[in-house]
Every structure is written in C-alpha cells, then in structure tokens.
Enzyme design. Structure first.
Site, PDB file in Angstrom:
ATOM      1  CG  ASP A  68      -1.871 -10.619 -54.386  1.00  0.00           C
ATOM      2  OD1 ASP A  68      -2.601  -9.275 -55.112  1.00  0.00           O
ATOM      3  OD2 ASP A  68      -1.327  -9.898 -53.629  1.00  0.00           O
TER       4      ASP A  68
ATOM      5  N   GLY B  44      -4.082 -14.164 -47.155  1.00  0.00           N
ATOM      6  CA  GLY B  44      -4.005 -12.392 -47.235  1.00  0.00           C
ATOM      7  C   GLY B  44      -4.659 -11.465 -47.054  1.00  0.00           C
TER       8      GLY B  44
ATOM      9  CB  SER C 256     -10.034  -9.788  -7.434  1.00  0.00           C
ATOM     10  OG  SER C 256     -10.447 -10.029  -6.199  1.00  0.00           O
TER      11      SER C 256
ATOM     12  CB  SER D 105      -4.397 -20.656 -53.722  1.00  0.00           C
ATOM     13  OG  SER D 105      -4.782 -20.292 -52.315  1.00  0.00           O
TER      14      SER D 105
ATOM     15  CG  ASP E   8      -2.140 -13.415 -67.562  1.00  0.00           C
ATOM     16  OD1 ASP E   8      -1.348 -12.940 -66.566  1.00  0.00           O
ATOM     17  OD2 ASP E   8      -3.251 -13.716 -68.103  1.00  0.00           O
TER      18      ASP E   8
ATOM     19  N   GLY F 240     -21.761  -7.725  -0.906  1.00  0.00           N
ATOM     20  CA  GLY F 240     -21.741  -8.192   0.458  1.00  0.00           C
ATOM     21  C   GLY F 240     -19.830  -7.896   0.913  1.00  0.00           C
TER      22      GLY F 240
END
Lengths: 303, 610
Positions: free
Chosen positions: B12, B90, B518, B15, B145, B449
């Site tokens: 777009d 973006g 766990s 920058s 433009d 184990g």
C-alpha cells in the site's frame, strides 16, 4: 481552585523517562547507569536524580574509558561525580591497553570492539550488573528505530532480534534469567532537538566542547578532527589550524569530527539545530564503515 | 505531542508515506538525503528517483526481503506539533506488531490502495484498532495517481469504509486522497483534487484532538516504587494514569482498600498542590497505611473493580500456543500476579468480528476468555480506562511476553463462592493417621519406570502402616480425565486436575503418589505451588529416551515411530526435565527396589510418621 497544569511535549517525555527509570529501581537487583559524559548522559543523570528524589541515586555510574576521550570530558566526569556524591566506576580494557590497541594502527572497528564493546562486557560481568541504563535514542540511527526500551541481552551480552519482547502500553517486562541482563533506554523517544531544549529548560551542565570555541583541528576527508593531545599522528605537512568549532556528539577524539559553528551557548545551539542540515551521527566516523554497521555492532554487544 | 500508528497491506506504500512525511517536514538532514539518493540508485525501486521507503526500512534482514518485520518508531515535528509514529508491518505477522504499536497510539493512519479498494487487511486492521481502543482514524487513500485522481473511486472507498466502521466505535474518521510517491495532499494540497474539501494528511495530524480525557477520568495511580530513603520519609512513586490529585484528597490503596489523606505531592522541582494524568510524582500520606508496588491508588469516591477473576480479550503473541489451565504471570498496572486462562469462550474472526470455536490460541489469534488471578487485582474495564484496564501475560519459565489484552469486567463468582470453614482440618486428619501428608510426584518419560517404582513405594508404605493412594496417569485417563487427549492444552488440564485431586487427598491426610509423565516444567511448578513447603516431593525417574524406547513395554514408542500415535512425549512432543527435583533416580544405575527405598528414606522415619 488553581488551574490544572497542562503538560508540554518535554513534560511528557520527562515523565515517560522517569517512569522507565523507576521500573528499574523497583525491579532490578543491580542496575548501573552508563555514563558516557555526553549531553544524553547528562540528561539521563538529571532524570535519574528526579526519579529517585528525595532519595540518593540508587545506582552507580559506569564509564568505559578507552583512554582516548577528550581531556575536558574526563575533567567534567570527575567533577560531576564529586558534585553529586555519586559512586563512579571507571573501567578500561587493560588487556587491550597492553596490546596497544589504538584507533590508528588497528582501524576504528577493531578498536571499538576491543576498547568499547569488550570493555563494557568486562565491566558488566565483573560487577554482575543486571540492568545497564544508557542514553541511546531511537532517532539516532535507522537500526535503532526498532530498539526496545528494555532490551534483553544473553549471558554473552548478545542481542537477538528474535528474542526481543513486544512492549505494550507502559507494561514493561523486566524479567530476566540468571546471567542475562537488560539494556534500558529511557531516552528512546527523545530527539536530538528535544535533548537540547530540555538542557536549556532545566539548566543542565554539559561539557564545554559542545560550545563553539577556537580549537586546534586538522581536516581529513572533509572531517575536522581536533588535536586534543600529542598522540594524534600527523601526516607530513599536516598542521593543526585554529578553527571555531564545536561538537554535536562526543566520543573518542580521533573518531569524533567537529563542525564549524558560532553557537557558544545552549540557546544558540537550539537555534542552530533548528536550521541544521547534517544529522548528528554524521560526525561519528565508525558508523560509516559499512552499511548497517550499527546493527552488526549491536548484535555483538556494543551499546 | 501526537502518537499515531500507520497500518496498511504490504504494497500500500506505507514506508513511502512515512518517508515522504519525514521529507516534507524537513526532518531529514543533508547526509541522510545523500545516503537516500545513493541507496535509491543502488537498490531503489523507483528507477533512480528517490525511494522514500528506504529511509525507514531499518534492519538488514528486512532490507533484503523488502518487507518491514517489526515496529519502528519515527519522530518528526512541525511548528504546531511533535509526532511519534509507530510504523508497523502489513504482512502476515501483522497482529502482534500492530497491536503493540497501537497500544501507545492516540490515532491511526490506515492506508488503502486506491486501485484495490478496501481489502481484508484493511478490515482486520480496523478491528484491531477498535480492540486496542483507538477512536480517531484517517484513511489515506494512496496511489490516487494510478486511478487518474478519480473522485468516484475515492468517494466509493470512503462510503464503504464508513459503513464498515460503524460498529467499531470510531469517533473521528477522515479520508484523504493522496499520492505518497509524488506528495499530493500529504503536506500540501494537490491541484489534482480540487473536489477534496477535507484536510491534507499532515493538517489532519496537526489538528486531531489528542485524548485529553485522561485528566477527566477518576484518579488512578499505580504505585511503581516505594521511596524510603530514611525513616522520616515514605513516598509512593508512580505516574498518574488518569485524573487529578490534590493535597488533602482522600485516597484508597487497592486491593486492600486502606484509606489515607495526601500530605504532599513531591517532585524534585518542589512540592505540588495539584498533579494530573501523565505526571510522574511521589505522594506521601498523612497517616501510615500499608502500600507497596503493585497497589492502585484511587480517589475514595471512585472505586476500581477488585476481583480474582475477569473476562478479557486476549491477543496471543508467541509461537508457543496459549494453553488454558497453564499458570502464566499477568502484569496489570504495576502489579504482577499468577494468572490462568480458565475458560476460552471463543476466538475472534478479526475480519468480521465473528466468533469461532477454539481450544487454544495460536500466534496472532485473538480470543475472549476468563482469567483467574492468584490473588485479587484492582483494575478498570478497558473500555472505561485504557490506562488501568490492560494487561500483558508473561511465560513463567522463559520470561517471554506471550500475550496481551484488555479487561472487560470482574466476574462476580469470585465474590460469591466463599471458603466453607470446616471444623476438622488437615492437621487433625493426619494426626489420626499418625503420619505426615505428602505428595510424591513421579515424572519421567513413558516407560521410564515411574509406575513400577511408585507401585513398590506404595506397597512398602502400606506395609509400614501408612495411609496412601496412588494416582496413575493411565488409570486416571480412564475416568476423571477421559475427556482429554494428548495435545498440549489437554496435557496441561490433565495435570491441573490431578494436582487438585492430590491436594484434596493430602488435605484428607494421605500420602499421595502421582505417577504422570507430566512433561512441562510450568505445570509441575503449578502443582508444586498448590502445596505448602516440604509437602511436594518431585521424583525424577531419569531414563534415557533410547533406553525407554528400547524397553517399550506398552509398544507405544513403536507406534509413535510408525506415525500411528501423535503428540507422543519424547518423539514429537517435548519432555522438559526437572532442574531441581527433590530426588533423581537414574534407572540405569539403580534397581526399582533400591529406588523405592531411596524414596521412602527421603520421607523420614517410618515413611513419615507424625
């Protein structure tokens, strides 16, 4: 009932910086303020004193002395520390000194690496500092535009762009692992002009080298280098001339170019700045060595 | 001072627009211009003409890829105002960066390519701005433009945007037809748009109202730092988030609610009679109350919400997904507390604001969820106060900032469910059994184990007359946790439930053996923190992966290797070994019998008699 105060641009910048400094006071076990004697350091120190008032400065000052600083800077540094009763740590890379590393025979990039980058790491490691507060600003250089206010460094002091944390609102994340440290930049959002306007408003003392005066200089590649002592090698036929110059930025004298100027006071500097056509780091010779040099140095641990 | 954000899709011209603004406001110096000219010739995309985008694309990596990959901040000033611009990318990673930049912005510049009209990205960016609470937006319709400065094309985009933005709560919308490349309507009015009656982009930025509402909101000051240089002075330092404070005002410190009158407002430049939002001050009180970092000072007439549960919008910012049930740290104001997402209601479709079902949030996802805090927290709904209604989430192990969000409201449940006081407590129950309640938490790879050793320990303790219970991972998954699978989010919930059950059982006075893989440090730590010091004993059953895989008593490794089992610990799901377990059992050098004896020895005489 008195009218409510209205905050100016400088008031807001000041408050933001104080907020950042207080975060460090509250969250870091062993912070240090990197005091490089320049105008940004002077502002930073002034803000740190405001942030902790009425307490004394809750952290020491650290100066990395390459032994090539302007003599006036060293005098100013010692006088400032004495006046404030602040703890001042001065560190020089003794190993580099022994190897005779200087900015002429080894080139500015080796010299900067050894006498500044490595020296800083040594000093931080020796004292186990977990946060180093510096005066860098985002407007100084393109790659600094993305620097965080709190920047995380690994135990090897490396800056990894991927590990930098998003900074949202004013909710900073200061947590760090053992050996890791933070670089903190309270002046991130200040511009050079803000710094001078604040110095003017607050009456902050700065090194007289910022003010125009007749000084002995030599001209090299269009840059004016001051002959601060007898160590600067002169080429055949090269003769120091007295020119009315001042410095926009202060570092090691052989690597810091002066500009011709008649601005001899802070208000005159502000006026000159508003009409300035050269950016500040232009006088820093080390930045020009290669494209994106700042980003590379930063990754290696340069401040 | 105006802080604003720019957003737009990849091409777009964002920058270029920022570079153009720097150029037009004479914020570029001669040497920067010289570098720009040289760079434009070398790597520019404008056939040797000035390529303004090169001014702002900073990091080497993004120069090569020709995209912006992070938030960059730029500074410029006109005689009327100083500006801080958050320049955000973006492309795909937009959400994290855009939200980051938007949190400190008062206004937004939204770029739209005139040739393409509103895109999905435009809609996303608008929704994100609404979530972060930006109310003032200028739509910069760029590349006019290329469409011959068509008034109709511009009018159509403007009309579409106004319809789309209706539910988003913007209070100020302006649209400007411009060309960042050529400078039309950026700083000076273009001759190509005599029909445009609105301001130029810069004129809008110079005049848009900066949020002055902060001063008119109720007084809030999150205490940052207690300044206590000597016994005579005790000041509470912080930045006033909103409102006004005067000497003599009655303030309350939340969450405790303790009240005190302001004695002084201290700054280095001298004491103040009055201070307002945005000032960094230090207040002292006329009477001594207990206040510390993290407390929220508020005017006594306007109480913040105080709760240990809240509904929130959460933006996920990390590659590792959000796991409901995992304990994170939340930073709210200056307070840091543990925080768990207890319920993820839905994920937001940021293109339509629609709701999608979700069990986790991935990087850049946004969801609505319930948060439970480890202790009560004071805050305001974000919609009422942007300064005191925001939070970030931090991973407890890596310390990364992983999420951020906005608080909607306190959940009253936390105030209505009270602890029932029971006459018989853990001490009495344990005394009756003549033992010290503990939880023995066996963790390790599948096949390490754990169950074998835990089983032996229980047999021995039982024989010694101890009262025990063994919670086994496989067995619990047949009942209590039958609804859970093996994805990360399920593993976290699996552990949370078992830890809570173990807590009930130790409360009953039992010695509880938990035999669960766990795998994550976070959840083992969460489990540990449910118990008083010394009650939780972590037993790391340390078996090398190769050894466990070679034993493969259940044939699971073979299945996992064949790809028939996914999310298998050690194969395609990580195992995070404990760093400081109470006991480490190296199964290569110790038999199960010896291991069991070692565990029992750790419990003390007789397996832990009272």
């Amino acid at each position: 009932m008195p009218a409510l105060p209205r905050l100016t641009h400088l008031d807001r910048l000041e408050a933001e910086s104080i907020h950042i400094l207080r975060e460090v006071f509250a969250e870091c076990a062993r912070p240090v303020l990197l005091y490089s004697i320049g105008k940004d350091s002077s502002v930073l120190l002034h803000l740190a004193l405001k942030a902790c008032f009425p307490a004394r400065l809750p952290l020491p000052l650290l100066h990395i002395d390459t032994t090539w600083k302007f003599r006036e800077m060293i005098g100013f540094r010692d006088a400032t520390a004495r006046r404030l009763g602040a703890q001042l740590i001065v560190h020089t890379n003794e190993e580099g000194l022994r190897r005779g590393i200087d900015p002429f025979s080894h080139g500015s990039s080796v010299y900067t690496d050894v006498m500044k980058t490595q020296a800083l790491r040594q000093a931080l490691d020796a004292q186990g500092f977990d946060a180093a507060i510096g005066g860098a600003r985002r407007d100084e250089e393109k790659s600094r535009a993305k620097e965080r206010i709190f920047s995380l460094r690994s135990a090897q002091h490396r800056w990894d762009p991927k590990r930098q944390r998003p900074e949202l609102w004013d909710l900073y994340n200061l947590r760090h692992g053992k050996g890791e440290s933070l670089r903190v930049f309270p002046l991130s959002n200040w511009t050079e002009l803000d710094v001078w306007q604040y110095i003017e408003r607050e009456g902050i003392a700065v090194v007289p080298l910022y003010f125009a005066a007749l000084r002995p200089v030599v001209e090299r590649d269009g840059q004016l280098i001051m002959v601060d002592d007898g160590r600067l090698p002169l080429a055949a036929g090269e003769r120091p001339q007295q020119r009315r110059v001042r410095f926009r930025t202060l570092g090691c004298y052989p690597l810091t170019a002066a500009i011709e100027s008649n601005a001899a006071s802070v208000p005159e500097i502000v006026r000159e700045m508003q009409a300035a056509t050269q950016s500040e780091r232009h006088g820093r010779l080390i930045d020009h060595e290669e494209a994106a040099s700042m980003e590379r140095k930063k990754r290696e641990g340069y401040f | 001072m105006l802080r604003f954000i720019t957003c737009g899709s990849v091409d777009d011209g964002k920058s270029t627009l920022i570079g153009r603004l720097l150029y037009e406001t004479r914020s570029l110096h001669a040497d920067q211009l010289a570098t720009l000219e040289a760079d434009s010739k070398r790597i520019g995309t404008q056939a040797g003409g000035l390529d303004f985008a090169l001014l702002v694309d900073g990091l080497a990596a993004e120069r090569e890829q020709a995209i912006t990959i992070d938030v960059a901040y730029r500074y410029f000033a006109t005689p009327k105002r100083s500006f801080i611009v958050a320049d955000t990318p973006g492309h795909e990673q937009y959400t994290r960066n855009m939200v980051t930049g938007a949190t400190t912005a008062d206004a937004a510049v939204l770029l739209v390519d005139a040739q393409l009209g509103l895109s999905t990205q435009t809609l996303r960016h608008s929704c994100l701005m609404a979530i972060v609470g930006i109310r003032r937006v200028v739509v910069a319709v760029n590349k006019m433009d290329r469409v011959g400065w068509s008034r109709d094309a511009f009018a159509q985009i403007e009309a579409q945007f106004r319809v789309f933005a209706q539910p988003l709560g913007f209070t100020d919308i302006a649209c400007v037809p411009l060309s960042a490349l050529h400078g039309d309507n950026v700083a000076s009015r273009s001759r190509a748009t005599p029909w445009h009656e609105g301001p130029t982009l810069l004129a809008w930025l110079e005049t848009v109202a900066v949020d002055t509402d902060r001063v008119s909101l109720p007084f809030r000051l999150p205490v940052q730092w207690v300044n206590r240089p000597d016994d005579a002075f005790r000041g509470f330092a912080g930045t006033i988030a909103t409102g006004v404070v005067r000497v003599g005002d009655a303030l309350c410190a939340w969450p405790s609610g303790a009240q005190a009158r302001v004695a002084r407002i201290v700054t280095q430049g001298g004491d103040l009679d009055v201070a307002v939002a945005g000032q960094a001050v230090t207040v002292t009180f006329a009477n001594e109350i207990d206040v510390s970092r993290g407390d929220l000072l508020a005017g006594s007439a306007s109480q913040p919400a105080v709760a240990d549960q809240a509904e929130a919008t959460l933006v996920w910012m990390h590659e590792a997904p959000m796991l409901p049930g995992r304990a994170y740290l939340a930073r709210i104001g200056t307070r840091t507390v543990t925080c768990t997402v207890t319920h993820l209601k839905h994920r937001l479709d940021v293109t339509t604001f629609g709701q999608l079902a979700a069990r986790t949030l991935e990087l850049n996802d946004i969801g609505v969820c319930t948060l439970a805090f480890g202790e009560p927290v004071a805050f305001d709904p974000y919609a009422e106060n942007r300064e005191t209604g925001a939070f970030v989430l931090i991973d407890r192990i890596t310390s990364d900032t992983v999420g951020a969000g906005t608080l909607h409201f306190a959940l009253r449940r936390s105030q209505n469910v009270h602890w029932q006081f029971l006459d018989v407590d853990q001490r009495q129950r344990a005394a009756q059994k003549a033992q010290r309640p503990r939880v023995l938490w066996f963790t390790g790879l599948s096949g390490a184990g754990k169950s074998t050793i835990a089983n032996l320990v229980e047999r021995k303790l039982h024989a010694m007359g101890r009262h025990t219970y063994l919670l086994d991972g496989d067995n619990v998954r047949h009942g209590l946790n039958r609804d859970l699978g093996f994805r990360d989010a399920d593993r976290v919930e699996n552990i949370r439930r078992v830890a809570e059950v173990a807590r009930l059982m130790t409360d009953a006075g039992l010695i509880v053996l938990v035999s669960f893989i766990s795998p994550f440090r976070s959840e083992r730590r969460m489990a540990r923190e449910l118990f008083p010091d010394g009650e939780f004993v972590e037993v790391f059953v340390d078996t090398a992966l190769a050894e466990a895989e070679q034993r493969d008593t259940k044939g699971l490794y073979a299945k996992a290797r064949r790809g028939e089992l996914t999310n298998f610990t050690g194969i395609d799901s990580p195992y995070e070994a404990p760093e400081n377990p109470e006991l480490r059992i190296d199964t290569a050098s110790m038999s199960a019998e010896d291991a069991a004896d070692l565990v029992i020895a750790h419990l003390g005489e007789g397996g832990g008699t009272a």
